[in-house]
Enzyme design. Structure first.
Site, PDB file in Angstrom:
ATOM      1  N   HIS A 171       0.853  -1.191   0.000  1.00  0.00           N
ATOM      2  CA  HIS A 171       0.000   0.000   0.000  1.00  0.00           C
ATOM      3  C   HIS A 171       0.887   1.239   0.000  1.00  0.00           C
ATOM      4  O   HIS A 171       2.088   1.162   0.264  1.00  0.00           O
ATOM      5  CB  HIS A 171      -0.910   0.006   1.236  1.00  0.00           C
ATOM      6  CG  HIS A 171      -0.159   0.067   2.544  1.00  0.00           C
ATOM      7  ND1 HIS A 171       0.465  -1.034   3.088  1.00  0.00           N
ATOM      8  CD2 HIS A 171       0.089   1.092   3.409  1.00  0.00           C
ATOM      9  CE1 HIS A 171       1.051  -0.704   4.229  1.00  0.00           C
ATOM     10  NE2 HIS A 171       0.845   0.588   4.447  1.00  0.00           N
ATOM     11  N   GLU A 197      -3.617  -3.120   6.530  1.00  0.00           N
ATOM     12  CA  GLU A 197      -4.622  -3.831   7.311  1.00  0.00           C
ATOM     13  C   GLU A 197      -5.610  -4.554   6.399  1.00  0.00           C
ATOM     14  O   GLU A 197      -5.865  -4.121   5.275  1.00  0.00           O
ATOM     15  CB  GLU A 197      -5.386  -2.834   8.201  1.00  0.00           C
ATOM     16  CG  GLU A 197      -4.484  -2.098   9.161  1.00  0.00           C
ATOM     17  CD  GLU A 197      -5.124  -0.866   9.778  1.00  0.00           C
ATOM     18  OE1 GLU A 197      -4.584  -0.358  10.773  1.00  0.00           O
ATOM     19  OE2 GLU A 197      -6.161  -0.401   9.261  1.00  0.00           O
ATOM     20  N   LYS A 208      -2.657  -8.062   9.833  1.00  0.00           N
ATOM     21  CA  LYS A 208      -3.118  -6.957  10.675  1.00  0.00           C
ATOM     22  C   LYS A 208      -4.601  -6.669  10.444  1.00  0.00           C
ATOM     23  O   LYS A 208      -5.061  -6.618   9.305  1.00  0.00           O
ATOM     24  CB  LYS A 208      -2.305  -5.692  10.381  1.00  0.00           C
ATOM     25  CG  LYS A 208      -2.615  -4.520  11.312  1.00  0.00           C
ATOM     26  CD  LYS A 208      -1.878  -3.255  10.890  1.00  0.00           C
ATOM     27  CE  LYS A 208      -0.396  -3.397  11.039  1.00  0.00           C
ATOM     28  NZ  LYS A 208       0.313  -2.112  10.781  1.00  0.00           N
ATOM     29  N   THR A 229      -4.613  -3.550  15.759  1.00  0.00           N
ATOM     30  CA  THR A 229      -4.055  -2.209  15.943  1.00  0.00           C
ATOM     31  C   THR A 229      -4.794  -1.357  16.958  1.00  0.00           C
ATOM     32  O   THR A 229      -4.362  -0.267  17.269  1.00  0.00           O
ATOM     33  CB  THR A 229      -4.049  -1.442  14.602  1.00  0.00           C
ATOM     34  OG1 THR A 229      -5.391  -1.305  14.140  1.00  0.00           O
ATOM     35  CG2 THR A 229      -3.223  -2.165  13.570  1.00  0.00           C
ATOM     36  N   GLU A 283      -0.007  -3.472  18.528  1.00  0.00           N
ATOM     37  CA  GLU A 283       0.929  -2.359  18.387  1.00  0.00           C
ATOM     38  C   GLU A 283       0.230  -1.084  18.800  1.00  0.00           C
ATOM     39  O   GLU A 283      -1.000  -0.983  18.755  1.00  0.00           O
ATOM     40  CB  GLU A 283       1.432  -2.249  16.949  1.00  0.00           C
ATOM     41  CG  GLU A 283       0.342  -2.038  15.929  1.00  0.00           C
ATOM     42  CD  GLU A 283       0.865  -2.120  14.507  1.00  0.00           C
ATOM     43  OE1 GLU A 283       0.524  -1.220  13.718  1.00  0.00           O
ATOM     44  OE2 GLU A 283       1.591  -3.074  14.181  1.00  0.00           O
ATOM     45  N   ALA A 324      -1.049   2.706  18.523  1.00  0.00           N
ATOM     46  CA  ALA A 324      -1.468   3.584  17.439  1.00  0.00           C
ATOM     47  C   ALA A 324      -1.144   5.040  17.747  1.00  0.00           C
ATOM     48  O   ALA A 324      -1.074   5.870  16.847  1.00  0.00           O
ATOM     49  CB  ALA A 324      -2.967   3.432  17.189  1.00  0.00           C
TER      50      ALA A 324
END
Length: 409
Positions: free
Chosen positions: A69, A159, A265, A312, A347, A349
């Site tokens: 991406h 994601e 993710k 996330t 993780e 953010a």
């Protein structure tokens, strides 16, 4: 953009500091738009090789994100490869498209996973060959255990989701977002799924990017999402998402073999979670409502592909507006994964430098009220920057690392 490591000595010193407080390793993103930037099958891994040797010297491990991406950060812009952009100028349907025909060049539509529109290759083949190149280039680092995990990018921001709430198209929090299935390839898929029924078009009462659920016919209480057509469309829309992940992860598992753990993710979308329709989740591709469990099918697909979940939505913060329920969403997603028996990582953010914020992460890592043995298998801290290494911040971070490793003080 030339795949060169910037600020070599600064990074080396930072890694030395991280090693001194027993951080296990770091995560780095392998950008498709940098490595295969100019021409198909021409890969430049030079900067990554320098970094890997640096990590090996410091005895630090590495998790690598295969990123298919674009990245549009504050100071850095990493687009998709130039040759992909050239194809997109002639065939913009390779990108996700909204109801008004606006294309989103952030990532490729899943509609071309098996369409030979990328100079003779399908999108799936392009992803697989990129991953193979990395696997071959850094074989020694897989064998010596420096590379410990591969996270496979599966959609917007890496994601597994549709790019349903792009700021570039005017979305603002807490808008419900829009369906992204108007490219000709996904439209063809919908028409095929509908067969002879008059259901071959997406809903026309789903509002716009910044609508609220109650303002739409589809997502309001008792709305169209509960009808036979609504159920059909949402099933198809979410199935495209799951099928895409299934295809890519099945191939990634073959590329990286059984020795290297694979992860995917998932995005946390807590706004409108307390509404019946969960509209913002639906437009992102998660068919999760007040009466339907939407994350178990995703967890089941990950289990099938022996893939860990990286979630996330890590910080347990309250959102009083937009009927959000951060903690409820985190609990649902993590328990769906744990019930399926797959590892869960997370993780941050948001930036965190204080003990209160770290305590929230620690509570997520091993919930005190969880009756089972649910816990995170790994946690990635964002980001490595100068603020982290300020004296007081680094002292708090060192304590956090100790507690994450099970040391109480």
């Amino acid at each position: 953009m030339e795949c060169q490591l910037v600020d070599f000595m600064e990074i080396y010193d930072q890694l030395e500091d991280l090693d001194s407080i027993n951080v296990d390793g770091v995560t780095v993103v392998a950008w498709w738009g940098i490595v295969e930037a100019d021409n198909p099958r021409q890969y430049n891994w030079s900067g990554y090789e320098v970094l890997l040797k640096m990590l090996e010297d410091r005895n630090l491990k590495l998790q690598v994100v295969m990123a298919f991406h674009e990245y549009g950060g504050k100071d850095v812009y990493i687009p998709l490869p130039k040759w992909i952009k050239e194809i997109g100028e002639e065939n913009p349907d390779i990108y996700f498209t909204d109801r008004d025909g606006r294309r989103n060049p952030e990532t490729l539509t899943w509609g071309i996973d098996e369409e030979r529109v990328l100079r003779g290759r399908t999108a799936l083949e392009v992803y697989v060959e990129f991953m193979k190149s990395f696997r071959i280039e850094f074989d020694e680092f897989f064998k010596n255990g420096v590379i410990t995990k591969i996270e496979v990018g599966l959609g917007a921001c890496g994601e597994l989701r549709y790019p349903s709430y792009p700021a570039k198209h005017g979305w603002e929090y807490p808008g419900i977002g829009e369906f992204q299935c108007y490219d000709k390839y996904l439209k063809k898929s919908l028409e095929k799924a509908a067969e002879s029924r008059a259901w071959s078009s997406p809903p026309d009462d789903a509002g716009c990017y910044n609508s609220q659920p109650q303002d739409t016919g589809l997502f309001c209480d008792g709305g169209g999402y509960q009808t036979a057509y609504g159920s059909f469309f949402l099933n198809w829309y979410s199935k495209c998402l799951i099928d895409h992940a299934d295809r890519v992860l099945a191939m990634a598992k073959l590329v990286f073999s059984k020795r290297t753990p694979i992860a995917a993710k998932l995005s946390g979308i807590p706004w409108w979670y307390k509404s019946d329709s969960h509209a913002a989740e639906l437009t992102a591709g998660y068919y999760n409502t007040a009466t339907r469990e939407g994350y178990a099918p995703i967890a089941s697909m990950l289990k099938k592909n022996k893939t860990a979940l990286n979630f996330t939505c890590a910080e347990l913060e309250g959102f009083p507006e937009a009927m959000a329920d951060h903690e409820g969403l985190v609990s649902q997603v993590l328990n769906a994964a744990w019930d399926a028996g797959i590892p869960v990582a997370s993780e941050s953010a948001l930036p965190c430098h204080d003990r209160q914020g770290y305590n929230k992460i620690l509570e997520l890592a091993k919930p005190r009220n969880d009756p089972g043995d649910g816990h995170l298998s790994a946690f990635t801290y964002h980001w490595l920057n100068d603020d982290l290494f300020e004296k007081e911040n680094f002292r708090e971070f060192e304590l956090f690392v100790k507690r994450m490793h099970g040391v109480k003080r």
